[in-house]
Scaffold this active site. Structure first.
Site, mmCIF file in Angstrom:
data_model
loop_
_atom_site.group_PDB
_atom_site.id
_atom_site.type_symbol
_atom_site.label_atom_id
_atom_site.label_comp_id
_atom_site.label_asym_id
_atom_site.label_seq_id
_atom_site.Cartn_x
_atom_site.Cartn_y
_atom_site.Cartn_z
ATOM 1 N N SER A 223 0.825 -1.193 0.000
ATOM 2 C CA SER A 223 0.000 0.000 0.000
ATOM 3 C C SER A 223 0.870 1.257 0.000
ATOM 4 O O SER A 223 1.717 1.414 -0.872
ATOM 5 C CB SER A 223 -0.932 -0.073 1.218
ATOM 6 N N ASP A 450 -8.814 -3.630 -6.307
ATOM 7 C CA ASP A 450 -8.288 -3.082 -5.058
ATOM 8 C C ASP A 450 -8.980 -1.751 -4.775
ATOM 9 O O ASP A 450 -8.978 -0.858 -5.609
ATOM 10 C CB ASP A 450 -6.773 -2.878 -5.186
ATOM 11 N N HIS A 478 -7.466 -5.578 -0.876
ATOM 12 C CA HIS A 478 -6.327 -4.662 -0.910
ATOM 13 C C HIS A 478 -5.029 -5.434 -0.746
ATOM 14 O O HIS A 478 -4.834 -6.120 0.255
ATOM 15 C CB HIS A 478 -6.488 -3.640 0.211
#
Length: 509
Positions: A223, A450, A478
């Site tokens: 991320s 995502d 995610h």
């Protein structure tokens, strides 16, 4: 709701509370500055040459230490920051490759919490066998001189502020809340607030790499951690080892594009949830189609805006908290059954389920204490990029585009992006292509649905990086590594263990 470009793995929100960095001495190491593999500026030599004194953390199998870095890299003699570091040494068998630094994202998520709560236990055994698993809490985060902004009670009030204002009074209240948040950060953390940028954290990582005795940095960033990893590669391309950037960001985007793209990402994730929900016997959003499901969720939010639901405690479930709860469950499809139950409860006037999901997102514990996640998140984001919006008028102008990106979440996401407009420190970062010319092969991973880091960001980053190779997971949730795809895990494990990246464009499902 408060998205603040929060980019992290959902497992981080649920699994890293209560881990301590303490204990007694158990050894030290002091590699010379030559471990950097190239010359170090004279004023930084004391940092690259410092000695790490490792100690038992009090968590089985883990060692901890602290390292120093300049508070201001432009003025290294003007003060230091102390950064918390933890590791779990390679377990064997097999020859040790080096250290593998991990970061779960945020910005603001504790890397040490992620290491101790998941990575050093949940990463594949062959990887843990041959790498020392290492994490450093970035400056301003968790155990590393954390940014503080509001008390627990103040944060409770802040998270309940209406972020879909219907009149001028509500607009003023929201703007005042952002002002109070920013002023609290400046009052309580004014010294470190100008020095928590991603560039500074990437430079801290290079000092740590040298202190660990590694000529190259091996790294898995998820991320926001992909932005941190890509920034490191751009600053120190010759020192790049094996870098995995999972759930990638696009460093070339201005803040308004980041927020609007993420809005569309959560809409796509919700549509995927809704398509699954209407097939279930217990779907609280209907059993016909995703359009009806969207309408039903919007109605719930509207009802809660008018009359918040009871939760069994003094806090009620407001529209903003309910929206945050739904968003939290979009990070991982494993949370969808919990979300169905929570929405059903809220429709009956029982809001504890969605409140629990919102609390996990905000990292609020049952005592009402918040981790510093949201404080650090704002501090880093607002320093890295100029504000998406300077004031309410700019938000009003952008609302149609955000509502087009997501009829369900667009209005709230647009107003949430106003938060940096009140920030007391001017942004030092700018959008830019990140090429890392001369770096070793870097694996960029994207998930097609995502919510937090839309797939097109992974495509963009892989294209920008001179040595980037794109690995695609066709699925929900995610990030992709360690989430159930043997194809993804095998490709990444092979790269980490053998140095061979997957073929560019490889797809897994």
């Amino acid at each position: 709701m408060d998205t603040r470009r929060l980019l992290r793995t959902f497992a981080t929100a649920l699994g890293t509370a209560g881990l301590l960095v303490s204990g007694c001495s158990s050894g030290s190491s002091a590699p010379s500055a030559s471990a950097t593999g190239s010359a170090v500026a004279e004023e930084l030599e004391p940092y690259y040459g410092q000695e790490l004194r490792w100690r038992d953390c009090g968590v089985e199998g883990f060692q901890c230490t602290t390292m120093k870095a300049p508070l201001d890299y432009a003025k290294p003699g003007d003060g230091d920051v102390k950064l918390a570091v933890s590791r779990k040494k390679a377990t064997g068998p097999g020859k040790r490759i080096g250290s593998l630094l991990v970061n779960p994202g945020g910005p603001g998520a504790s890397a040490i919490g992620y290491l101790q709560g998941y990575a050093a236990i949940g990463y594949p055994a062959p990887v843990r066998a041959r790498y020392d698993m290492v994490a450093v809490d970035p400056r301003g985060v968790a155990r590393s001189e954390p940014v503080t902004c509001l008390t627990g009670k103040e944060m409770d009030a802040y998270t309940q502020v209406d972020q879909t204002p219907d009149d001028q009074g509500e607009v003023t209240a929201l703007n005042d809340a952002f002002d109070a948040f920013a002023n609290g950060c400046e009052k309580r953390s004014g010294t470190i607030l100008p020095h928590v940028s991603t560039v500074e954290t990437a430079r801290d990582m290079d000092i740590l790499r040298a202190l660990l005795g590694d000529e190259k940095l091996h790294y898995v960033g998820a991320s926001y951690g992909t932005f941190l990893g890509a920034t490191y590669a751009d600053l120190f391309p010759a020192r790049v080892g094996r870098l995995v950037l999972d759930g990638a960001m696009d460093p070339s985007l201005p803040a308004i594009d980041v927020n609007r793209d993420q809005t569309a990402g959560f809409e796509a994730a919700f549509q995927s949830f809704a398509a699954d929900c209407v097939k279930q016997d217990d779907c609280p959003l209907g059993t016909t189609n995703t359009s009806d499901a969207s309408t039903a969720l919007k109605k719930l939010f509207t009802d809660l805006d008018s009359e918040p639901a009871k939760t069994g405690e003094t806090r009620q479930l407001t529209e903003s908290l309910a929206t945050t709860g739904v968003i939290a469950a979009m990070y991982d499809e494993a949370a969808w059954p919990q979300l169905r139950e929570a929405i059903s409860g809220a429709q009956r006037g029982e809001g504890s389920g969605l409140l629990a999901l919102a609390d996990s997102y905000y990292e609020r514990d049952p005592s009402g204490t918040y981790a510093n996640l949201m404080f650090a998140n704002a501090a880093v984001n607002c320093l890295d990029l100029a504000p998406a919006f300077a004031g309410p008028a700019a938000v009003e102008k952008a609302l149609p585009d955000f509502e087009k990106a997501s009829p369900v979440f667009g209005r709230g996401f647009a107003w949430a992006a106003l938060n940096c407009g009140s920030w007391p420190v001017e942004a030092t970062g700018t959008p830019r292509r990140t090429e890392a010319e001369g770096a070793a092969p870097i694996v960029v991973v994207g998930t097609t649905r995502d919510p937090a880091t839309p797939y097109m960001w992974a495509e963009a980053l892989a294209d920008q990086l001179s040595s980037g190779t794109l690995l695609t997971y066709e699925g929900d949730g995610h990030t992709a590594y360690g989430r159930g795809s043997d194809c993804i895990d095998t490709a990444i494990n092979t790269y980490l263990l053998e140095g061979t990246p997957p073929k560019d464009g490889k797809k897994c499902s």
